[in-house]
Write a protein that holds these residues in place. Structure first.
Motif, mmCIF file in Angstrom:
data_model
loop_
_atom_site.group_PDB
_atom_site.id
_atom_site.type_symbol
_atom_site.label_atom_id
_atom_site.label_comp_id
_atom_site.label_asym_id
_atom_site.label_seq_id
_atom_site.Cartn_x
_atom_site.Cartn_y
_atom_site.Cartn_z
ATOM 1 N N ASP A 6 0.837 -1.191 0.000
ATOM 2 C CA ASP A 6 0.000 0.000 0.000
ATOM 3 C C ASP A 6 0.875 1.246 0.000
ATOM 4 N N ALA A 7 0.551 2.182 -0.877
ATOM 5 C CA ALA A 7 1.297 3.429 -0.985
ATOM 6 C C ALA A 7 0.332 4.585 -0.785
ATOM 7 N N LYS A 8 0.369 5.193 0.394
ATOM 8 C CA LYS A 8 -0.481 6.348 0.645
ATOM 9 C C LYS A 8 0.013 7.518 -0.185
ATOM 10 N N VAL A 9 -0.918 8.233 -0.773
ATOM 11 C CA VAL A 9 -0.563 9.385 -1.595
ATOM 12 C C VAL A 9 0.190 10.411 -0.756
ATOM 13 N N GLY A 10 -0.248 10.642 0.458
ATOM 14 C CA GLY A 10 0.429 11.593 1.340
ATOM 15 C C GLY A 10 1.868 11.205 1.625
ATOM 16 N N ASP A 11 2.113 9.905 1.787
ATOM 17 C CA ASP A 11 3.473 9.422 2.010
ATOM 18 C C ASP A 11 4.339 9.621 0.765
ATOM 19 N N LEU A 31 0.825 10.186 -14.334
ATOM 20 C CA LEU A 31 0.654 8.731 -14.302
ATOM 21 C C LEU A 31 -0.824 8.347 -14.306
ATOM 22 N N THR A 32 -1.640 9.130 -13.612
ATOM 23 C CA THR A 32 -3.080 8.893 -13.603
ATOM 24 C C THR A 32 -3.670 9.155 -14.983
ATOM 25 N N HIS A 33 -3.271 10.254 -15.588
ATOM 26 C CA HIS A 33 -3.775 10.606 -16.919
ATOM 27 C C HIS A 33 -3.373 9.552 -17.951
ATOM 28 N N SER A 34 -2.191 8.975 -17.786
ATOM 29 C CA SER A 34 -1.708 7.923 -18.694
ATOM 30 C C SER A 34 -2.285 6.553 -18.360
ATOM 31 N N GLU A 35 -3.122 6.507 -17.333
ATOM 32 C CA GLU A 35 -3.766 5.273 -16.875
ATOM 33 C C GLU A 35 -2.765 4.215 -16.422
ATOM 34 N N LEU A 36 -1.654 4.670 -15.833
ATOM 35 C CA LEU A 36 -0.661 3.746 -15.288
ATOM 36 C C LEU A 36 -0.896 3.497 -13.799
ATOM 37 N N ILE A 37 -1.524 4.470 -13.125
ATOM 38 C CA ILE A 37 -1.908 4.293 -11.728
ATOM 39 C C ILE A 37 -3.349 4.751 -11.556
ATOM 40 N N CYS A 38 -3.941 4.311 -10.460
ATOM 41 C CA CYS A 38 -5.268 4.790 -10.078
ATOM 42 C C CYS A 38 -5.236 4.989 -8.565
ATOM 43 N N PHE A 39 -6.253 5.620 -8.050
ATOM 44 C CA PHE A 39 -6.334 5.872 -6.615
ATOM 45 C C PHE A 39 -7.533 5.145 -6.045
ATOM 46 N N ALA A 47 -7.573 8.591 3.932
ATOM 47 C CA ALA A 47 -6.366 8.437 3.119
ATOM 48 C C ALA A 47 -6.708 7.893 1.740
ATOM 49 N N LYS A 48 -5.865 8.227 0.770
ATOM 50 C CA LYS A 48 -5.973 7.667 -0.578
ATOM 51 C C LYS A 48 -4.727 6.836 -0.825
ATOM 52 N N TYR A 49 -4.892 5.770 -1.567
ATOM 53 C CA TYR A 49 -3.780 4.904 -1.917
ATOM 54 C C TYR A 49 -3.592 4.905 -3.425
ATOM 55 N N ALA A 50 -2.341 4.881 -3.846
ATOM 56 C CA ALA A 50 -2.010 4.787 -5.265
ATOM 57 C C ALA A 50 -1.762 3.319 -5.593
ATOM 58 N N GLU A 51 -2.319 2.878 -6.706
ATOM 59 C CA GLU A 51 -2.142 1.499 -7.152
ATOM 60 C C GLU A 51 -1.790 1.479 -8.624
ATOM 61 N N LEU A 52 -0.989 0.513 -9.009
ATOM 62 C CA LEU A 52 -0.729 0.310 -10.428
ATOM 63 C C LEU A 52 -1.967 -0.283 -11.083
ATOM 64 N N THR A 53 -2.266 0.169 -12.271
ATOM 65 C CA THR A 53 -3.323 -0.448 -13.071
ATOM 66 C C THR A 53 -2.717 -1.655 -13.783
ATOM 67 N N GLU A 54 -3.526 -2.378 -14.524
ATOM 68 C CA GLU A 54 -2.985 -3.500 -15.306
ATOM 69 C C GLU A 54 -1.933 -3.008 -16.289
ATOM 70 N N LEU A 55 -2.230 -1.887 -16.943
ATOM 71 C CA LEU A 55 -1.274 -1.307 -17.879
ATOM 72 C C LEU A 55 0.004 -0.880 -17.153
ATOM 73 N N GLY A 56 -0.146 -0.285 -15.979
ATOM 74 C CA GLY A 56 1.008 0.139 -15.195
ATOM 75 C C GLY A 56 1.862 -1.039 -14.756
#
Length: 69
Positions: A6-11, A31-39, A47-56
């Motif tokens: 888990d990667a918190k956006v704040g961290d 990265l979000t615009h390129s659809e490589l990560i999502c929140f 808190a929000k977490y950053a995650e890799l998408t399938e493409l990412g």
């Protein structure tokens, strides 16, 4: 190769030894615009977490293979 943690956006934004918070925020936005990560929002907090998408994940694994060659 990818160890899902888990990667918190704040961290991520507070990683001052890598770049300024504004630079990291801009990179996350790209990265979000390129659809490589999502929140995703945490269930029990604001808190929000950053995650890799399938493409990412696919792109990450391709880059990891290129680096290890």
């Amino acid at each position: 190769m990818y160890d899902k943690k888990d990667a918190k956006v704040g961290d991520l934004i507070s990683l001052g030894h890598i770049a300024s918070p504004a630079t990291i925020h801009a990179a996350l936005k790209k990265l979000t615009h390129s659809e490589l990560i999502c929140f995703r929002n945490a269930v029990d907090s604001r808190a929000k977490y950053a995650e890799l998408t399938e493409l990412g994940l696919k792109r990450f694994n391709e880059l990891a293979k290129a680096i290890t060659k």
